[in-house]
Design a protein around this motif. Structure first.
Motif, PDB file in Angstrom:
ATOM      1  N   LEU A 142      -7.895  13.022   8.667  1.00 39.72           N
ATOM      2  CA  LEU A 142      -7.465  11.620   8.671  1.00 39.72           C
ATOM      3  C   LEU A 142      -8.637  10.694   8.343  1.00 39.72           C
ATOM      4  O   LEU A 142      -9.702  10.777   8.949  1.00 39.72           O
ATOM      5  CB  LEU A 142      -6.893  11.252  10.043  1.00 39.72           C
ATOM      6  CG  LEU A 142      -5.865  10.119  10.046  1.00 39.72           C
ATOM      7  CD1 LEU A 142      -4.581  10.596   9.392  1.00 39.72           C
ATOM      8  CD2 LEU A 142      -5.580   9.670  11.470  1.00 39.72           C
ATOM      9  N   SER A 143      -8.418   9.810   7.376  1.00 37.00           N
ATOM     10  CA  SER A 143      -9.414   8.802   7.008  1.00 37.00           C
ATOM     11  C   SER A 143      -8.728   7.449   6.871  1.00 37.00           C
ATOM     12  O   SER A 143      -7.558   7.367   6.475  1.00 37.00           O
ATOM     13  CB  SER A 143     -10.110   9.162   5.687  1.00 37.00           C
ATOM     14  OG  SER A 143     -10.845  10.364   5.810  1.00 37.00           O
ATOM     15  N   ARG A 144      -9.475   6.400   7.194  1.00 32.92           N
ATOM     16  CA  ARG A 144      -8.919   5.039   7.108  1.00 32.92           C
ATOM     17  C   ARG A 144     -10.063   4.059   6.887  1.00 32.92           C
ATOM     18  O   ARG A 144     -11.116   4.148   7.516  1.00 32.92           O
ATOM     19  CB  ARG A 144      -8.176   4.684   8.403  1.00 32.92           C
ATOM     20  CG  ARG A 144      -7.479   3.317   8.370  1.00 32.92           C
ATOM     21  CD  ARG A 144      -6.275   3.360   7.445  1.00 32.92           C
ATOM     22  NE  ARG A 144      -5.423   2.197   7.604  1.00 32.92           N
ATOM     23  CZ  ARG A 144      -5.425   1.156   6.756  1.00 32.92           C
ATOM     24  NH1 ARG A 144      -6.256   1.133   5.732  1.00 32.92           N
ATOM     25  NH2 ARG A 144      -4.586   0.157   6.955  1.00 32.92           N
ATOM     26  N   HIS A 145      -9.855   3.130   5.950  1.00 35.31           N
ATOM     27  CA  HIS A 145     -10.837   2.082   5.741  1.00 35.31           C
ATOM     28  C   HIS A 145     -10.117   0.737   5.698  1.00 35.31           C
ATOM     29  O   HIS A 145      -8.914   0.651   5.461  1.00 35.31           O
ATOM     30  CB  HIS A 145     -11.621   2.307   4.444  1.00 35.31           C
ATOM     31  CG  HIS A 145     -10.862   1.885   3.213  1.00 35.31           C
ATOM     32  ND1 HIS A 145      -9.925   2.702   2.581  1.00 35.31           N
ATOM     33  CD2 HIS A 145     -10.876   0.720   2.496  1.00 35.31           C
ATOM     34  CE1 HIS A 145      -9.422   2.077   1.546  1.00 35.31           C
ATOM     35  NE2 HIS A 145      -9.960   0.877   1.465  1.00 35.31           N
ATOM     36  N   PHE A 146     -10.890  -0.325   5.900  1.00 38.59           N
ATOM     37  CA  PHE A 146     -10.383  -1.682   5.769  1.00 38.59           C
ATOM     38  C   PHE A 146     -11.324  -2.459   4.854  1.00 38.59           C
ATOM     39  O   PHE A 146     -12.531  -2.204   4.820  1.00 38.59           O
ATOM     40  CB  PHE A 146     -10.298  -2.381   7.136  1.00 38.59           C
ATOM     41  CG  PHE A 146      -9.354  -1.717   8.090  1.00 38.59           C
ATOM     42  CD1 PHE A 146      -7.988  -1.715   7.847  1.00 38.59           C
ATOM     43  CD2 PHE A 146      -9.826  -1.089   9.233  1.00 38.59           C
ATOM     44  CE1 PHE A 146      -7.110  -1.100   8.727  1.00 38.59           C
ATOM     45  CE2 PHE A 146      -8.957  -0.469  10.113  1.00 38.59           C
ATOM     46  CZ  PHE A 146      -7.596  -0.479   9.863  1.00 38.59           C
ATOM     47  N   GLY A 147     -10.769  -3.406   4.123  1.00 41.22           N
ATOM     48  CA  GLY A 147     -11.586  -4.213   3.229  1.00 41.22           C
ATOM     49  C   GLY A 147     -11.842  -3.521   1.908  1.00 41.22           C
ATOM     50  O   GLY A 147     -11.397  -2.404   1.655  1.00 41.22           O
ATOM     51  N   ALA A 148     -12.606  -4.205   1.051  1.00 42.22           N
ATOM     52  CA  ALA A 148     -12.924  -3.667  -0.276  1.00 42.22           C
ATOM     53  C   ALA A 148     -14.307  -4.151  -0.690  1.00 42.22           C
ATOM     54  O   ALA A 148     -14.832  -5.138  -0.166  1.00 42.22           O
ATOM     55  CB  ALA A 148     -11.870  -4.098  -1.301  1.00 42.22           C
ATOM     56  N   GLY A 149     -14.883  -3.443  -1.628  1.00 42.71           N
ATOM     57  CA  GLY A 149     -16.186  -3.833  -2.143  1.00 42.71           C
ATOM     58  C   GLY A 149     -17.256  -3.820  -1.068  1.00 42.71           C
ATOM     59  O   GLY A 149     -17.346  -2.887  -0.262  1.00 42.71           O
ATOM     60  N   GLU A 150     -18.036  -4.865  -1.012  1.00 44.36           N
ATOM     61  CA  GLU A 150     -19.132  -4.942  -0.031  1.00 44.36           C
ATOM     62  C   GLU A 150     -18.618  -5.072   1.396  1.00 44.36           C
ATOM     63  O   GLU A 150     -19.351  -4.773   2.340  1.00 44.36           O
ATOM     64  CB  GLU A 150     -20.057  -6.126  -0.364  1.00 44.36           C
ATOM     65  CG  GLU A 150     -20.804  -5.965  -1.681  1.00 44.36           C
ATOM     66  CD  GLU A 150     -21.748  -7.113  -1.937  1.00 44.36           C
ATOM     67  OE1 GLU A 150     -21.763  -8.061  -1.103  1.00 44.36           O
ATOM     68  OE2 GLU A 150     -22.466  -7.089  -2.958  1.00 44.36           O
ATOM     69  N   SER A 151     -17.386  -5.541   1.540  1.00 46.14           N
ATOM     70  CA  SER A 151     -16.820  -5.704   2.886  1.00 46.14           C
ATOM     71  C   SER A 151     -16.041  -4.479   3.348  1.00 46.14           C
ATOM     72  O   SER A 151     -15.456  -4.495   4.431  1.00 46.14           O
ATOM     73  CB  SER A 151     -15.919  -6.933   2.937  1.00 46.14           C
ATOM     74  OG  SER A 151     -14.816  -6.775   2.057  1.00 46.14           O
ATOM     75  N   ARG A 152     -16.035  -3.415   2.562  1.00 40.64           N
ATOM     76  CA  ARG A 152     -15.304  -2.200   2.921  1.00 40.64           C
ATOM     77  C   ARG A 152     -15.937  -1.555   4.146  1.00 40.64           C
ATOM     78  O   ARG A 152     -17.159  -1.375   4.214  1.00 40.64           O
ATOM     79  CB  ARG A 152     -15.306  -1.215   1.756  1.00 40.64           C
ATOM     80  CG  ARG A 152     -14.573   0.096   2.036  1.00 40.64           C
ATOM     81  CD  ARG A 152     -14.721   1.044   0.850  1.00 40.64           C
ATOM     82  NE  ARG A 152     -14.185   2.360   1.128  1.00 40.64           N
ATOM     83  CZ  ARG A 152     -13.030   2.821   0.650  1.00 40.64           C
ATOM     84  NH1 ARG A 152     -12.282   2.059  -0.130  1.00 40.64           N
ATOM     85  NH2 ARG A 152     -12.629   4.042   0.939  1.00 40.64           N
ATOM     86  N   VAL A 153     -15.101  -1.209   5.107  1.00 43.80           N
ATOM     87  CA  VAL A 153     -15.559  -0.555   6.328  1.00 43.80           C
ATOM     88  C   VAL A 153     -14.769   0.729   6.523  1.00 43.80           C
ATOM     89  O   VAL A 153     -13.530   0.710   6.561  1.00 43.80           O
ATOM     90  CB  VAL A 153     -15.358  -1.468   7.560  1.00 43.80           C
ATOM     91  CG1 VAL A 153     -15.781  -0.744   8.835  1.00 43.80           C
ATOM     92  CG2 VAL A 153     -16.132  -2.762   7.401  1.00 43.80           C
ATOM     93  N   GLU A 154     -15.487   1.850   6.620  1.00 44.20           N
ATOM     94  CA  GLU A 154     -14.856   3.137   6.885  1.00 44.20           C
ATOM     95  C   GLU A 154     -14.649   3.270   8.392  1.00 44.20           C
ATOM     96  O   GLU A 154     -15.611   3.382   9.142  1.00 44.20           O
ATOM     97  CB  GLU A 154     -15.724   4.278   6.367  1.00 44.20           C
ATOM     98  CG  GLU A 154     -15.954   4.254   4.867  1.00 44.20           C
ATOM     99  CD  GLU A 154     -14.701   4.546   4.071  1.00 44.20           C
ATOM    100  OE1 GLU A 154     -13.771   5.182   4.629  1.00 44.20           O
ATOM    101  OE2 GLU A 154     -14.630   4.128   2.903  1.00 44.20           O
ATOM    102  N   VAL A 155     -13.411   3.249   8.827  1.00 39.27           N
ATOM    103  CA  VAL A 155     -13.107   3.243  10.257  1.00 39.27           C
ATOM    104  C   VAL A 155     -12.907   4.659  10.791  1.00 39.27           C
ATOM    105  O   VAL A 155     -13.335   4.974  11.899  1.00 39.27           O
ATOM    106  CB  VAL A 155     -11.852   2.385  10.536  1.00 39.27           C
ATOM    107  CG1 VAL A 155     -11.527   2.361  12.022  1.00 39.27           C
ATOM    108  CG2 VAL A 155     -12.071   0.969  10.013  1.00 39.27           C
ATOM    109  N   LEU A 156     -12.263   5.518  10.002  1.00 38.76           N
ATOM    110  CA  LEU A 156     -12.062   6.919  10.374  1.00 38.76           C
ATOM    111  C   LEU A 156     -12.500   7.814   9.228  1.00 38.76           C
ATOM    112  O   LEU A 156     -12.213   7.527   8.063  1.00 38.76           O
ATOM    113  CB  LEU A 156     -10.592   7.202  10.707  1.00 38.76           C
ATOM    114  CG  LEU A 156      -9.992   6.483  11.920  1.00 38.76           C
ATOM    115  CD1 LEU A 156      -8.494   6.743  12.005  1.00 38.76           C
ATOM    116  CD2 LEU A 156     -10.685   6.907  13.211  1.00 38.76           C
TER     117      LEU A 156
END
Length: 290
Positions: A66-80
């Motif tokens: 399971l993987s999950r990210h929020f945001g895009a580009g420089e604001s992208r954050v890998e949450v899982l």
């Protein structure tokens, strides 16, 4: 105030909620915080890829890659990040980690409130990921009971009515009077949430989660808004209802002391599982000390 006019308002609210029940609120994808004796057999869990925990062919909850990210580009954050683990039926699993470690996002994904970018989730042998919104609503109705940190009770409904909102979603709900008695809420059944203490509101939230006969209970920081004494009482309630009703319990918390009551402990750090272990001697909630 239990006047007829107020009841008409509450009945309208109840009707509206019946159509919206268990559908994720707008913004849920950003991590909103939103019977039977339990088998204690050991060696039946599946751990993370490197955990070395013995595998079982039929876990209740199975999460793979399971993987999950929020945001895009420089604001992208890998949450899982590539999260893989399983939980046996009837187990108490505590997922522990600091704020921002991905605990609530993971719980929301298991509950069908959030869709991961990659990976799969199976609950009771059925795949949760990849389902349509309507199918996810059916999944939550059939399997999942939620206990949120801030209760999420409907302010214009009484204790009994808050539970009825969920009870009417299924054909064979548990007996509400028995739940109220077991959770010490009988004398408060006609009160509104604002008339209850924090602990009583959380008990109502637990009754609401249980009344459908849910086989999976998901608790997101259930003691986070309570003082130490009330937290201890609430954990005792969760421990007791788990033993009485036999649901699989998955709880997320930042409080490592709570892990002592778990059958399985999963530690998250920066969205990765750093440890997945079994607890051969879980404590009763009343024996916790922190």
């Amino acid at each position: 105030d239990a006047s007829p006019g107020r009841w008409d308002t509450r009945r309208s609210t109840l009707s509206t909620l019946m159509h919206r029940a268990y559908r994720p609120p707008h913004g849920a994808d950003v991590g909103c915080r939103s019977p039977v004796h339990v088998c204690r057999a050991r060696g039946v869990f599946v751990g993370c890829k490197t955990g070395g925990v013995t595998q079982t062919p039929t876990p209740h909850v199975r999460v793979e890659g399971l993987s999950r990210h929020f945001g895009a580009g420089e604001s992208r954050v890998e949450v899982l990040h590539d999260v893989t683990f399983s939980v046996a039926r009837g187990a108490r699993c505590v997922i522990v980690g600091a704020s921002g470690s991905g605990k609530s996002t993971l719980l929301n994904a298991i509950g069908g409130l959030d869709a991961p970018d990659a990976g799969t989730i199976h609950v009771a042998g059925e795949q949760v990921t990849g389902r349509s919104p309507r199918e996810l609503t059916r999944y939550r109705r059939a399997h999942v009971g939620f206990v949120f940190q801030f209760y999420n009770l409907v302010p214009d409904l009484t204790v009994t009515e808050n539970i009825q909102v969920t009870a009417q979603l299924v054909r064979r709900p548990l007996d509400i009077d028995e739940l109220l008695e077991h959770l010490g809420l009988t004398q408060h059944r006609h009160k509104f949430p604002a008339q209850l203490s924090g602990g009583q509101q959380q008990r109502c939230a637990i009754a609401r989660a249980l009344v459908k006969g849910s086989d999976l209970l998901l608790a997101d920081e259930p003691t986070g808004a309570l003082d130490r004494h009330t937290s201890q009482q609430m954990l005792e309630v969760l421990d007791d209802v788990h033993r009485r009703y036999g649901a699989t319990l998955v709880m997320v918390t930042h409080n490592e002391a709570i892990t002592a009551l778990a059958d399985q402990v999963i530690e998250l750090r920066d969205g990765r599982i750093v440890r997945d272990r079994l607890n051969p001697h879980p404590l009763a909630a009343r024996d916790l000390d922190w």
